[in-house]
Every structure is written in structure tokens, then in C-alpha cells.
Scaffold this motif. Structure first.
Motif, short mmCIF file in Angstrom:
data_model
loop_
_atom_site.label_atom_id
_atom_site.label_comp_id
_atom_site.label_asym_id
_atom_site.label_seq_id
_atom_site.Cartn_x
_atom_site.Cartn_y
_atom_site.Cartn_z
N ILE A 228 14.69 -4.36 0.72
CA ILE A 228 14.02 -3.87 -0.49
C ILE A 228 14.44 -2.44 -0.81
N VAL A 229 14.87 -2.23 -2.02
CA VAL A 229 15.13 -0.89 -2.54
C VAL A 229 14.24 -0.75 -3.78
N SER A 230 13.18 0.05 -3.65
CA SER A 230 12.09 0.04 -4.63
C SER A 230 11.95 1.39 -5.31
N VAL A 231 11.90 1.36 -6.64
CA VAL A 231 11.61 2.56 -7.42
C VAL A 231 10.34 2.30 -8.22
N GLY A 232 9.71 3.37 -8.72
CA GLY A 232 8.46 3.09 -9.40
C GLY A 232 7.94 4.21 -10.27
N ASP B 108 12.14 10.95 -0.93
CA ASP B 108 11.89 11.89 -2.02
C ASP B 108 13.12 11.91 -2.93
N SER B 109 12.97 11.37 -4.14
CA SER B 109 14.10 11.32 -5.07
C SER B 109 14.09 12.46 -6.07
N GLY B 110 13.19 13.44 -5.87
CA GLY B 110 13.19 14.59 -6.75
C GLY B 110 11.84 15.08 -7.20
N GLN B 111 10.79 14.31 -6.96
CA GLN B 111 9.46 14.77 -7.37
C GLN B 111 8.89 15.79 -6.39
N HIS B 112 9.37 15.73 -5.15
CA HIS B 112 8.95 16.69 -4.13
C HIS B 112 7.46 16.62 -3.85
N ARG B 113 6.99 15.40 -3.68
CA ARG B 113 5.61 15.18 -3.25
C ARG B 113 5.69 14.69 -1.81
N THR B 114 5.54 13.41 -1.57
CA THR B 114 5.79 12.86 -0.24
C THR B 114 7.17 12.21 -0.22
N GLY B 115 7.63 11.85 0.96
CA GLY B 115 8.94 11.23 1.07
C GLY B 115 9.91 12.09 1.85
N VAL B 116 10.78 11.44 2.61
CA VAL B 116 11.79 12.14 3.37
C VAL B 116 12.97 12.47 2.45
N TRP C 61 0.87 -1.18 0.00
CA TRP C 61 0.00 0.00 0.00
C TRP C 61 0.91 1.23 0.00
N ALA C 62 1.08 1.83 -1.16
CA ALA C 62 2.05 2.91 -1.33
C ALA C 62 1.41 4.28 -1.14
N HIS C 63 0.85 4.48 0.04
CA HIS C 63 0.24 5.77 0.38
C HIS C 63 0.36 5.94 1.89
N GLN C 64 0.59 7.17 2.32
CA GLN C 64 0.75 7.39 3.76
C GLN C 64 -0.57 7.11 4.49
N PRO C 65 -0.60 6.14 5.41
CA PRO C 65 -1.85 5.78 6.10
C PRO C 65 -2.10 6.70 7.30
N VAL C 66 -2.61 7.87 7.02
CA VAL C 66 -2.82 8.89 8.05
C VAL C 66 -4.31 9.03 8.35
N GLY C 67 -4.64 9.13 9.63
CA GLY C 67 -6.02 9.24 10.07
C GLY C 67 -6.49 7.93 10.67
N THR D 225 10.65 4.91 -3.57
CA THR D 225 10.43 6.25 -4.10
C THR D 225 9.55 6.15 -5.34
N HIS D 226 8.96 7.28 -5.70
CA HIS D 226 8.24 7.39 -6.99
C HIS D 226 8.94 8.48 -7.79
N GLU D 227 9.63 8.07 -8.85
CA GLU D 227 10.41 9.01 -9.65
C GLU D 227 9.62 9.53 -10.84
#
Length: 366
Positions: A212-216, A138-146, A85-91, A171-173
Motif C-alpha cells: 500500500i502506498v497511500s496519500v490523503g 512526512d511529505s511536506g506538512q511537517h506534522r507527524t511522519g518520518v 486508524w490514521a493516528h499515532q497510537p501512543v499511551g 502520508t497526509h499532504e
């Protein structure tokens, strides 16, 4: 192709998938990953279709990436494993679901901060489970990610929480698609992969035993997953591709498997109107430059000089060299964005190479 039988039974617009192209896309991408020894965990948000997901899994995918709780539960109840599940589970509702998904189906979760991970930890301890979590970078898209430079500190803090086991980074590049020209895209994709491998080594040196080192992304699928040290790729759009990927150079029009069949319903001197508007195409990638997609004939041959200029909810405006089109003619539109278009529909018509047609449901749309 002759669609007279189809439109005789079903009103246009109709969402079509060319099964020959679909299967070829799945096979080509899976072959490249298998050959390189890299796991493929494709994103299901593009198709939201069990038939497509099953084809990906049969070809060799280790699982699927999901965006929403609905996607996770839909695939899990259908017997799919290896879900991320590649989304921050907040709430509260998402945290409760995340813990249940981890406990019942072994779903891997993500977090990019202690603020995200702390509620997961608390609920996991209460439930008596340990959750597998990947730290988003955050690999450069500047959305979510540290930020990469802060990844060691954040990942160490998350790994120290009870009920949490850090199993990787991801990351999501998506920003690779904005690079100008194939060499620039290839260079950026390769750098993303190398940077992620470096972050992983820094975390391992700090005592975090991640595997796991995952790109997508689809724009980066040919480069980022194959950098040394990357273990997994998660492209999604590649199953269908779309007009944006054609314009970006990721694929050719001959790779595009998804289209919308529409009928010309009105003709004027400077335009024709089709019965496919924003409700059929999705408006999220509709710009004056790109219009609503690539206009083709029923055989998916592009119609030069015709531009899908604008759209209302139920109508599309074709301009340019439209004099050859008449009321009642059929056109096929290759949409700008496959994922957004699919999400507008509850089902599609699969078109097989031998001309056979089948209906495939589209599910988990919320």
C-alpha cells in the motif's frame, strides 16, 4: 427553498446537507479513482455519519480512514471493514485499543517511529496477534511522519519487531492546499505522489514487502493519488467540501453540500446578528479575512457584499451590504471547515432534491 415547515418545528441554527450535491461529490470522486485503478479509503472524520459512510462504501470505497478510537469502534460495530486508524497510537489506553482493534476487526494502524511501534509490538506478542502497520511519511506538512530520507531505516526497524507486519506507507499532504494557484497545487500534489512511490521502492529494495502506498487530502485528491506507484487515496472533505476548498480552488460553491441554516435575530445600521455563532460553525478556521464562511440565501445563492465578520458562542455578526436583511429572515452559511463544523453537532437535516427532509445522526464525536 422554503424552510418554513422545518423552522416551524425546529429552532435554528440547523445543520443542513444537500443530498443531491453529496451524492454527486461521492460519485465523481469514486469514478475518478475507479477509472484510475486506485483504491479510495475516505476519511470519516468529515461526516461522522453512517448514512454518508454507507453511501461512500456503496459507491466503491474499500473502507474508511478514522482519526479516533471512537470512530474506529463505531464503524467496526456497524459492520464496516477496511478500516485504517490514521493516528499515532501512543499511551497505554490507545495501545490496548489498537491491539484489540487489530485482533477483532482487522484495523490497520500507523507508526512513524520505533518508539511508537515498540509498545504495539509488546502488546501484540502478549495477545498472540500480528498487527498490520503502515509507516507514516512526512511529505511536506511537517506534522507527524518520518522524513523520506529516514524512512528505510525506520521502516526496517519497525518491520523487525515481533507482532508487527509493515503493509504500506502513508502520508497526509494537507500542505497542498496552501499552494498558490491551481497549477502550483497540481504540481505539488503530483510530486507528493511521486515522492511516496519512490520511498516505497526504496523500502521494497530493502526487503520490506509492502503493498500500500497511500496519500490523503482533499486539496490533493485530483493529483497525488494518480501518480504512478500510488495505490490509495484518503480524502475526506470532498463529501461536503467547504468555503476553504472554494477559496483554494478545489471546488466551486455549487459543490458545497454542507451549510448552517440561521435566522436574523437583530438588525442595526451597520450589521445584522444571526443565531449561529462559534458553537454552530466551529471557530478553528475563523479569521478576519475569511470570517465564518460564505453567506448565502436559503437557496444557497451567495449574498454578495455580506461578510460573516465575527462570532460569539451563540451569535454571528454579518456586515457589509446587509440592508436587505430583516429580523426573521433565513440565511445559509457555508462553513470554512466542514470537519470542524460537523463535530459541533449531534445530527443534521438531509435535504433531498425533491424537497423531502430526513434526520441523520452524527456520531463518534469524541
Amino acid at each position: 427553498m422554503d424552510f418554513s415547515g422545518l423552522v416551524g418545528q425546529h429552532p435554528t441554527p440547523i445543520l443542513l446537507v444537500d443530498v443531491g450535491r453529496l451524492d454527486r461529490n461521492i460519485a465523481q470522486v469514486q469514478h475518478r479513482f475507479t477509472e484510475a485503478g486506485v483504491d479510495l479509503r475516505p476519511h470519516v472524520k468529515t461526516s461522522k455519519c453512517l448514512e454518508v459512510a454507507s453511501r461512500q462504501r456503496a459507491a466503491g470505497a474499500i473502507g474508511h480512514t478514522c482519526s479516533t478510537p471512537a470512530e474506529v469502534e463505531w464503524l467496526a460495530r456497524a459492520g464496516f471493514t477496511g478500516l485504517l486508524w490514521a493516528h499515532q497510537p501512543v499511551g497505554p489506553a490507545k495501545v490496548d485499543f489498537a491491539v484489540r482493534a487489530g485482533r477483532e476487526w482487522g484495523v490497520t494502524l500507523i507508526a512513524d517511529s520505533v518508539a511508537v511501534a515498540q509498545p504495539l509490538s509488546q502488546k501484540a506478542v502478549e495477545a498472540g496477534v500480528t498487527l498490520a502497520v503502515m509507516v507514516e511519511v512526512d511529505s511536506g506538512q511537517h506534522r507527524t511522519g518520518v522524513a523520506a530520507g529516514e524512512a528505510v531505516g525506520v521502516a526496517s526497524a519497525i518491520a523487525a519487531l515481533p507482532g508487527i507486519r509493515v503493509v504500506g506507507i502513508l502520508t497526509h499532504e494537507g500542505h497542498v492546499g496552501a499552494a498558490s494557484g491551481a497549477p502550483a497545487r497540481a504540481d505539488l500534489g503530483s510530486r507528493v505522489g511521486s515522492d511516496m512511490a519512490e520511498v516505497a521502492e526504496s523500502l521494497r529494495a530493502a526487503g520490506i514487502d509492502l503493498g500500500i502506498v497511500s496519500v490523503g487530502s482533499t486539496p490533493g485528491w485530483q493529483t497525488a493519488p494518480f501518480a504512478t506507484g500510488v495505490s490509495e487515496g484518503r480524502p475526506g472533505t470532498y463529501v461536503y467540501y467547504d468555503a476553504n476548498q472554494v477559496r483554494g480552488g478545489t471546488c466551486t460553491l455549487d459543490d458545497c453540500a454542507l451549510s448552517v441554516l440561521a435566522t436574523v435575530v437583530s438588525k442595526h445600521a451597520d450589521r445584522v446578528i444571526i443565531d449561529a455563532g462559534t458553537k454552530a460553525m466551529s471557530a478553528d478556521a475563523f479569521t478576519p479575512q475569511t470570517g465564518g464562511g460564505i453567506v448565502c440565501d436559503p437557496d444557497l445563492v451567495p449574498l454578495p457584499g455580506i461578510h460573516f465578520e465575527q462570532a460569539n458562542e451563540e451569535h454571528g455578526f454579518l456586515t457589509g451590504e446587509v440592508s436587505g436583511l430583516e429580523v426573521g429572515d433565513l440565511v445559509r452559511i457555508v462553513p470554512n471547515h466542514a470537519c470542524g463544523t460537523v463535530n459541533m453537532w449531534s445530527g443534521l437535516t438531509a435535504v433531498f432534491p425533491d424537497g423531502r427532509l430526513d434526520s441523520w445522526p452524527i456520531e463518534a464525536r469524541h
